[in-house]
Design a protein around this motif. Structure first.
Motif, PDB file in Angstrom:
ATOM      1  N   ALA A 310       0.762  -1.298   0.042  1.00 33.29           N
ATOM      2  CA  ALA A 310      -0.114  -0.033   0.093  1.00 33.29           C
ATOM      3  C   ALA A 310       0.777   1.266   0.034  1.00 33.29           C
ATOM      4  N   TYR A 311       1.993   1.098   0.811  1.00 35.68           N
ATOM      5  CA  TYR A 311       2.965   2.250   0.675  1.00 35.68           C
ATOM      6  C   TYR A 311       3.364   2.556  -0.582  1.00 35.68           C
ATOM      7  N   GLY A 312       3.962   1.656  -1.475  1.00 39.88           N
ATOM      8  CA  GLY A 312       4.182   1.847  -2.754  1.00 39.88           C
ATOM      9  C   GLY A 312       3.178   2.332  -3.834  1.00 39.88           C
ATOM     10  N   HIS A 313       2.149   1.819  -3.500  1.00 38.92           N
ATOM     11  CA  HIS A 313       1.047   2.424  -4.593  1.00 38.92           C
ATOM     12  C   HIS A 313       0.676   3.807  -4.114  1.00 38.92           C
ATOM     13  N   ALA A 314       0.385   4.089  -2.933  1.00 40.95           N
ATOM     14  CA  ALA A 314       0.079   5.313  -2.221  1.00 40.95           C
ATOM     15  C   ALA A 314       0.928   6.413  -2.601  1.00 40.95           C
ATOM     16  N   LEU A 315       2.414   6.212  -2.460  1.00 41.80           N
ATOM     17  CA  LEU A 315       3.457   7.074  -2.674  1.00 41.80           C
ATOM     18  C   LEU A 315       3.443   7.363  -4.228  1.00 41.80           C
ATOM     19  N   THR A 316       3.333   6.303  -4.942  1.00 40.83           N
ATOM     20  CA  THR A 316       3.310   6.709  -6.459  1.00 40.83           C
ATOM     21  C   THR A 316       2.125   7.600  -6.788  1.00 40.83           C
ATOM     22  N   ALA A 317       0.878   7.349  -6.335  1.00 41.05           N
ATOM     23  CA  ALA A 317      -0.250   8.234  -6.601  1.00 41.05           C
ATOM     24  C   ALA A 317       0.036   9.768  -5.959  1.00 41.05           C
ATOM     25  N   LEU A 318       0.941   9.776  -4.808  1.00 41.71           N
ATOM     26  CA  LEU A 318       0.981  11.144  -4.468  1.00 41.71           C
ATOM     27  C   LEU A 318       1.994  11.869  -5.237  1.00 41.71           C
ATOM     28  N   GLY A 319       2.906  11.158  -5.651  1.00 42.83           N
ATOM     29  CA  GLY A 319       3.992  11.617  -6.681  1.00 42.83           C
ATOM     30  C   GLY A 319       3.401  12.049  -8.045  1.00 42.83           C
ATOM     31  N   THR A 320       2.295  11.486  -8.529  1.00 41.39           N
ATOM     32  CA  THR A 320       1.313  11.881  -9.679  1.00 41.39           C
ATOM     33  C   THR A 320       0.828  13.213  -9.177  1.00 41.39           C
ATOM     34  N   ALA A 321       0.093  13.392  -8.127  1.00 42.62           N
ATOM     35  CA  ALA A 321      -0.594  14.484  -7.562  1.00 42.62           C
ATOM     36  C   ALA A 321       0.576  15.713  -7.426  1.00 42.62           C
ATOM     37  N   ARG A 322       1.630  15.434  -6.907  1.00 44.46           N
ATOM     38  CA  ARG A 322       2.804  16.438  -6.410  1.00 44.46           C
ATOM     39  C   ARG A 322       3.781  16.321  -6.888  1.00 44.46           C
ATOM     40  N   GLY A 323       4.377  17.460  -7.754  1.00 44.59           N
ATOM     41  CA  GLY A 323       5.638  17.332  -8.180  1.00 44.59           C
ATOM     42  C   GLY A 323       6.632  17.689  -7.351  1.00 44.59           C
ATOM     43  N   ASP A 324       6.498  18.062  -6.018  1.00 45.15           N
ATOM     44  CA  ASP A 324       7.516  18.245  -5.254  1.00 45.15           C
ATOM     45  C   ASP A 324       7.866  17.032  -4.232  1.00 45.15           C
ATOM     46  N   VAL A 325       7.114  16.009  -4.492  1.00 44.38           N
ATOM     47  CA  VAL A 325       7.454  14.538  -3.742  1.00 44.38           C
ATOM     48  C   VAL A 325       8.450  13.768  -4.532  1.00 44.38           C
ATOM     49  N   VAL A 326       9.634  13.296  -3.764  1.00 39.60           N
ATOM     50  CA  VAL A 326      10.600  12.606  -4.260  1.00 39.60           C
ATOM     51  C   VAL A 326      10.644  11.383  -3.431  1.00 39.60           C
ATOM     52  N   ALA A 327      11.480  10.342  -3.764  1.00 38.17           N
ATOM     53  CA  ALA A 327      11.275   8.839  -3.383  1.00 38.17           C
ATOM     54  C   ALA A 327      12.747   8.694  -3.271  1.00 38.17           C
ATOM     55  N   LEU A 328      13.227   8.052  -1.934  1.00 34.78           N
ATOM     56  CA  LEU A 328      14.697   7.567  -1.708  1.00 34.78           C
ATOM     57  C   LEU A 328      14.641   6.236  -1.397  1.00 34.78           C
ATOM     58  N   ASP A 329      15.444   5.445  -1.714  1.00 36.04           N
ATOM     59  CA  ASP A 329      15.478   3.863  -1.303  1.00 36.04           C
ATOM     60  C   ASP A 329      16.903   3.525  -0.919  1.00 36.04           C
ATOM     61  N   GLY A 330      16.981   2.474   0.020  1.00 34.54           N
ATOM     62  CA  GLY A 330      18.438   2.048   0.105  1.00 34.54           C
ATOM     63  C   GLY A 330      18.539   0.663  -0.356  1.00 34.54           C
ATOM     64  N   GLU A 331      18.317   0.386  -1.679  1.00 34.63           N
ATOM     65  CA  GLU A 331      18.466  -0.755  -2.548  1.00 34.63           C
ATOM     66  C   GLU A 331      17.637  -1.872  -2.002  1.00 34.63           C
ATOM     67  N   VAL A 332      16.528  -1.565  -1.458  1.00 34.17           N
ATOM     68  CA  VAL A 332      15.507  -2.502  -1.362  1.00 34.17           C
ATOM     69  C   VAL A 332      14.222  -2.259  -1.543  1.00 34.17           C
ATOM     70  N   GLY A 333      14.271  -1.446  -2.913  1.00 33.36           N
ATOM     71  CA  GLY A 333      12.821  -0.996  -3.213  1.00 33.36           C
ATOM     72  C   GLY A 333      11.990  -2.042  -3.434  1.00 33.36           C
ATOM     73  N   ASP A 334      12.429  -3.362  -3.941  1.00 34.24           N
ATOM     74  CA  ASP A 334      11.670  -4.451  -4.450  1.00 34.24           C
ATOM     75  C   ASP A 334      10.884  -5.017  -3.065  1.00 34.24           C
ATOM     76  N   SER A 335      11.436  -4.402  -2.006  1.00 40.92           N
ATOM     77  CA  SER A 335      10.876  -4.911  -0.625  1.00 40.92           C
ATOM     78  C   SER A 335      10.031  -4.096  -0.039  1.00 40.92           C
ATOM     79  N   THR A 336      10.517  -2.762  -0.153  1.00 37.90           N
ATOM     80  CA  THR A 336       9.709  -1.664   0.425  1.00 37.90           C
ATOM     81  C   THR A 336       8.597  -1.290  -0.450  1.00 37.90           C
ATOM     82  N   ARG A 337       8.615  -1.446  -1.623  1.00 36.83           N
ATOM     83  CA  ARG A 337       7.691  -1.262  -2.870  1.00 36.83           C
ATOM     84  C   ARG A 337       8.115   0.396  -3.378  1.00 36.83           C
ATOM     85  N   ALA A 338       9.002   0.864  -2.916  1.00 33.42           N
ATOM     86  CA  ALA A 338       9.255   2.105  -3.679  1.00 33.42           C
ATOM     87  C   ALA A 338       9.728   2.060  -4.996  1.00 33.42           C
TER      88      ALA A 338
END
Length: 615
Positions: A310-338
């Motif tokens: 849910a985090y990954g999907h919600a963050l993606t939607a938030l990024g679509t709505a807001r151009g100031d949202v950025v995402a960072l990940d520690g090389e576990v994006g497949d697990s965190t869903r980033a």
């Protein structure tokens, strides 16, 4: 300025550093004196900044990583007319803007709080990433480091990240003055030792006499003309430069000079030189704060979904709505869903690899440039970056941290992967917000809410799937909670969050079949906590049982206690938590072994009810 004028400006910065520390009766004048010529040349010839408009998008950015040398920074502010001499001499006084180590809370020209060594360059990398990949305004990031802090691993996380990203808008100036706090540094004046390290990470290096203003001037020019690589200027300097009795001497770190008046006279006395810093380049802000309507994902009641998904999907939607949202990940994006965000918004996704200190630092740097960062890794691994989280709070940085794979519920991976301290860690951060959702719907709402909060925000997500228990129109205000089971016959209240909410509900249903009614509270906002609901539950049911997939210390149980710190009687409270060192087992076995599954909750409730009857 000509060479003689630059040298004179350097002397002024030294004198004012000595005066400020002497007035305060404390401080680090010798560490300031070694870097005075480096600062003088930078300000007079290469730094582009409008001190009347610190938010100008074209301003260069300066970070004093060796924050203990704050007298030098404040002396520089006086030289450019940002502060006057009267304010300079309030250094370290109560209520003064000029704190012992600089922070951006009252000084608009300070990018980030410093003083915990090894953090300036990592944050500078974050700002340089914003400039290169997002703003594209042409500003340069200058970071002044000490040589002692180059022993910190975080510096080399930053160096590798900057080299990998080819951040040619970043220059680090290393004040190699040879002396640390208790004596000589590891490499002393061996500039080549530092150069080899930076070069190994893909940096261009320049070795220079840090007191030869012409050589320093050429070094800065070389940095400006270097493309495709960040530049490290390694400057050989002397601590306490200019005062014979104190120059290059041990035992003076963190102390005013023994005879300030004599030192000032030897340095040529006070001066009042004023410099006109070059104007910044014309620039415009390219990122939009809001780019469209937020359309959060929803799930059907009963659908099995992990909150990390849910985090990954919600963050993606938030990024679509807001151009100031950025995402960072520690090389576990497949697990965190980033990785879901990365696929939709690759230009605003930053891979920091297995470097959690750099992960958080980059988020702080991006936040300093007005972006809203979400940085994710396993909850357990954020412990490595805790000092960066602490300093982010001191900076007033608005960052969102997401810890996945929390608790024993992750199952077979074992304790090294289990975040069991994270709630305590994040609750202890000043001004923090700590959220722990139990289902996908709640997660999505909280991910969106975090974007508009202040300070450090932490969201705890879970690895395993759990049923959706809330409808798509449910609201989850920060500082609130949800009462999921309630009746006039409740014997006590079970307070849960995240995975244990589902265990508490199952326990409540089983207990109800035995004629024992309990209230169930989903305390998704761990900080701030819903005092009103908890106090009412205590008054109406007489006792509270907290159940958490976390160590007993500092987690949900302690958060509940916070509701009763106003002097009123504290209710009877039983805390169920992870009290032993787990091993490898299935998620169900882990929860059962810890006594925080439905069976364990029901057993604890029955014991309490029986004791109440006996009494």
């Amino acid at each position: 300025m000509k060479s003689a004028e630059l040298a004179d400006l350097g002397q002024q910065l030294r004198v004012d550093s000595v005066r400020a520390a002497d007035a305060a009766g404390s401080g680090h004048p010798t560490s300031s004196m070694s870097a005075a010529d480096l600062m003088a040349v930078l300000l007079a010839h290469h730094f582009r900044y409008d001190f009347d408009r610190p938010a100008h998008p074209g301003n260069d950015r300066f970070i004093l990583s060796k924050g203990h040398a704050s007298p030098l920074l404040y002396a520089a502010y006086k030289a450019v007319g940002a502060i006057d001499d009267e304010e300079l001499l309030t250094f370290r006084e109560r209520g003064s803007r000029l704190e012992g180590h600089p922070t951006p809370r009252q000084l608009p020209w300070v990018e980030t709080a410093t003083g915990s060594l090894g953090q300036g360059l990592p944050v500078g990398v974050g700002i340089a990433l914003a400039g290169q990949r997002l703003e594209r305004s042409g500003y340069r990031v200058w970071v002044l480091c000490g040589d002692s802090e180059l022993a910190e691993g975080s510096v080399w996380e930053a160096a590798e990240h900057a080299g990998h990203e080819h951040l040619d808008n970043l220059t680090v100036i290393v004040d190699v003055n040879r002396l640390g706090q208790r004596g000589p540094t590891r490499h002393g004046h061996d500039l080549d030792a530092y150069a080899r390290r930076f070069q190994a990470f893909g940096w261009h290096t320049v070795e220079v006499d840090g007191h030869d203003v012409d050589a320093v001037d050429r070094a800065y020019g070389e940095a400006l003309s270097t493309t495709g690589q960040p530049t490290a200027i390694l400057a050989r300097t002397l601590k306490g430069k200019g005062v014979e009795a104190d120059q290059d001497r041990e035992g003076l770190h963190g102390k005013p000079l023994p005879d300030a008046d004599e030192a000032i006279a030897e340095l040529g006395g006070p001066r009042d030189l004023r410099i006109e810093v070059h104007e910044p380049l014309a620039a415009r802000v390219l990122h939009a704060v809001r780019a469209g309507h937020l359309d959060l994902p929803t799930w059907d009641l009963g659908e099995e979904t992990a909150t990390r998904d849910a985090y990954g999907h919600a963050l993606t939607a938030l990024g679509t709505a807001r151009g100031d949202v950025v995402a960072l990940d520690g090389e576990v994006g497949d697990s965190t869903r980033a990785e879901l965000f990365a696929k939709e918004h690759p230009e605003r996704y930053f891979e920091c690899y297995i470097a959690e200190q750099q992960l958080v630092a980059a988020a702080v740097g991006l936040a300093a440039r007005g972006f809203v960062p979400y940085a994710a890794t396993f909850a357990a691994f954020l412990t490595r970056a805790y000092d960066f989280v602490r300093m982010a709070s001191i900076s007033g940085a608005g960052i969102n941290l997401v810890g996945s794979h929390a608790g024993v519920a992750i199952g077979q991976d074992g304790p090294s992967q289990m975040g069991l301290e994270d709630l305590a860690m994040m609750r202890a951060v000043h001004g923090s917000t700590v959220l722990y959702p139990c289902d996908a719907q709640q997660t999505a709402r909280l991910v969106a809410a975090m974007a508009d909060l202040d300070g450090v925000r932490y969201l705890r997500t879970s690895r395993g799937e759990s049923p959706v228990i809330y409808g798509p129109d449910e609201e989850f205000p920060v500082g609130g909670s949800k009462v999921l089971r309630s009746s006039d016959d409740d014997r006590l209240t079970v307070v849960a969050a995240g995975v244990t909410v589902h265990e508490a509900l199952a326990a409540a249903d089983a207990l109800a079949r035995d004629g024992i009614h309990v209230r169930v509270v989903d305390l998704y906002s761990v900080k701030p906590v819903d005092r009103h609901t908890l106090r009412r539950a205590a008054e109406e049911t007489g006792a509270l049982v907290t159940v958490e997939d976390h160590h007993e210390e500092g987690g949900l149980g302690d958060a509940v206690l916070d509701a009763f710190t106003d002097g009123r009687p504290v209710p009877r409270l039983v805390r169920l938590a992870v009290r032993t060192m787990p091993g490898s087992a299935s998620p169900e076995e882990q929860l059962h072994a810890a006594g925080i599954d439905a069976e364990g909750v029901a057993a604890a409730v029955k014991l309490l009810v029986e004791e109440a009857i006996v009494r």
